[in-house]
Design an enzyme around this catalytic site. Structure first.
Site, mmCIF file in Angstrom:
data_model
loop_
_atom_site.group_PDB
_atom_site.id
_atom_site.type_symbol
_atom_site.label_atom_id
_atom_site.label_comp_id
_atom_site.label_asym_id
_atom_site.label_seq_id
_atom_site.Cartn_x
_atom_site.Cartn_y
_atom_site.Cartn_z
ATOM 1 N N ASN A 90 0.800 -1.213 0.000
ATOM 2 C CA ASN A 90 0.000 0.000 0.000
ATOM 3 C C ASN A 90 0.839 1.272 0.000
ATOM 4 O OD1 ASN A 90 -2.497 1.683 0.725
ATOM 5 N ND2 ASN A 90 -1.244 1.964 2.553
ATOM 6 N N TYR A 156 2.650 10.309 -12.162
ATOM 7 C CA TYR A 156 2.057 9.397 -11.177
ATOM 8 C C TYR A 156 1.380 8.217 -11.867
ATOM 9 C CZ TYR A 156 -1.218 7.705 -7.615
ATOM 10 O OH TYR A 156 -1.948 6.920 -6.756
ATOM 11 N N LYS A 160 1.715 3.859 -11.494
ATOM 12 C CA LYS A 160 0.632 2.932 -11.177
ATOM 13 C C LYS A 160 0.366 1.951 -12.323
ATOM 14 C CE LYS A 160 -0.165 4.126 -6.958
ATOM 15 N NZ LYS A 160 0.047 3.165 -5.845
ATOM 16 N N ILE A 189 -9.905 8.791 -2.784
ATOM 17 C CA ILE A 189 -10.329 8.327 -1.469
ATOM 18 C C ILE A 189 -9.997 9.406 -0.439
ATOM 19 C CG2 ILE A 189 -10.139 6.504 0.249
ATOM 20 C CD1 ILE A 189 -11.258 5.597 -2.498
ATOM 21 N N THR A 191 -8.681 10.165 2.400
ATOM 22 C CA THR A 191 -7.769 9.960 3.518
ATOM 23 C C THR A 191 -7.429 11.323 4.120
ATOM 24 O OG1 THR A 191 -5.835 10.139 2.087
ATOM 25 C CG2 THR A 191 -6.783 7.939 2.370
#
Length: 254
Positions: A90, A156, A160, A189, A191
């Site tokens: 992760n 980025y 991925k 998400i 976070t």
């Protein structure tokens, strides 16, 4: 899932901590890794409070970009607990938004070191151990940016895409050895880190604009991604390998 042992890199915050909380509640012993000892120890206290059926919780200060440190961490897990049944890779870094031309070469290099080399080192040594013991399950954190081109995120996105390639290829390589390798591709998400970034005042990067990318018109929650990860780790997904599971509010359906 009780009496099994899991490693979660980047496990002390966000999605990683949400996975840890869910696993220990099922009786899984969890080792979380991360760069900051203070954050890690706080996470140990929180996750330990949710543990059931004798599950234990550990934190290891570790940088996944350091192969020797990754190998030492996995060797230490096996020395203490005897095996490594599950791994969630992760740990990741997203350190700027902009076009490739606008991007910083140093920032990109840092993303490659963590997002690509970190996953490579982690998978390499997890797979060595899982091969020795005759089985295991790995889930890698990809992204909607690992399956598509994403504006203002080219560097980025390339890291991925690499995670997706490693996931699918390793799933094929180890398909007959009792080892399953899958990934999740989250949308945006909420976070703590993302929440802080979205509140930074950039009119092109705020909660409303990012939510609008998703047909459900909201950000995801860490526990929603954790639910998908824990299913992929479980025996309920025993015939699932090489799969990238979208957890993205419908983004990929467009």
């Amino acid at each position: 899932m009780s009496n099994q042992v899991a490693l979660i890199t980047g496990g002390a915050t966000g999605i990683g901590k949400a996975v840890a909380l869910k696993l220990v509640a099922k009786g899984v012993t969890v080792v979380m890794s991360g760069r900051r000892a203070d954050v890690g120890q706080a996470a140990v206290a929180e996750v330990s409070a949710a543990a059931r059926d004798g599950a234990q919780v550990r934190f290891v200060q570790n940088d996944v970009a350091d192969e020797a440190a990754v190998k030492s961490m996995i060797d230490g897990i096996v020395a203490e607990f005897g095996r490594l049944d599950m791994a969630v890779n992760n740990a990741g870094l997203s350190n700027e938004t902009g076009t490739l031309v606008q991007s910083s070469s140093d920032n990109y290099r840092a993303m490659v070191e963590t997002n690509v080399m970190g996953v490579y080192f982690s998978m390499k040594h997890e797979l060595v151990q899982m091969t020795k013991q005759g089985g295991g399950a790995i889930v890698n954190l990809a992204s909607i940016a690992g399956l598509n081109g994403i504006t203002w995120a080219g560097p980025y996105a390339s890291t991925k895409h690499a995670v997706v390639g490693m996931t699918k290829s390793s799933a094929l390589d180890h398909a007959t050895q009792g080892i399953r390798v899958n990934g999740v591709a989250p949308g945006a998400i909420k976070t703590d880190i993302i929440a802080a970034q979205l509140g930074g005042g950039d009119p092109n990067y705020n909660e409303a604009s990012i939510s609008a990318m998703h047909p459900m018109n909201r950000l995801g929650r860490p526990e929603e991604v954790a639910n998908a990860i824990c299913w992929l780790l479980s025996d309920e997904a025993s015939f699932v390998t090489g799969h990238i599971l979208n957890v993205d509010g419908g983004f990929q359906a467009k």
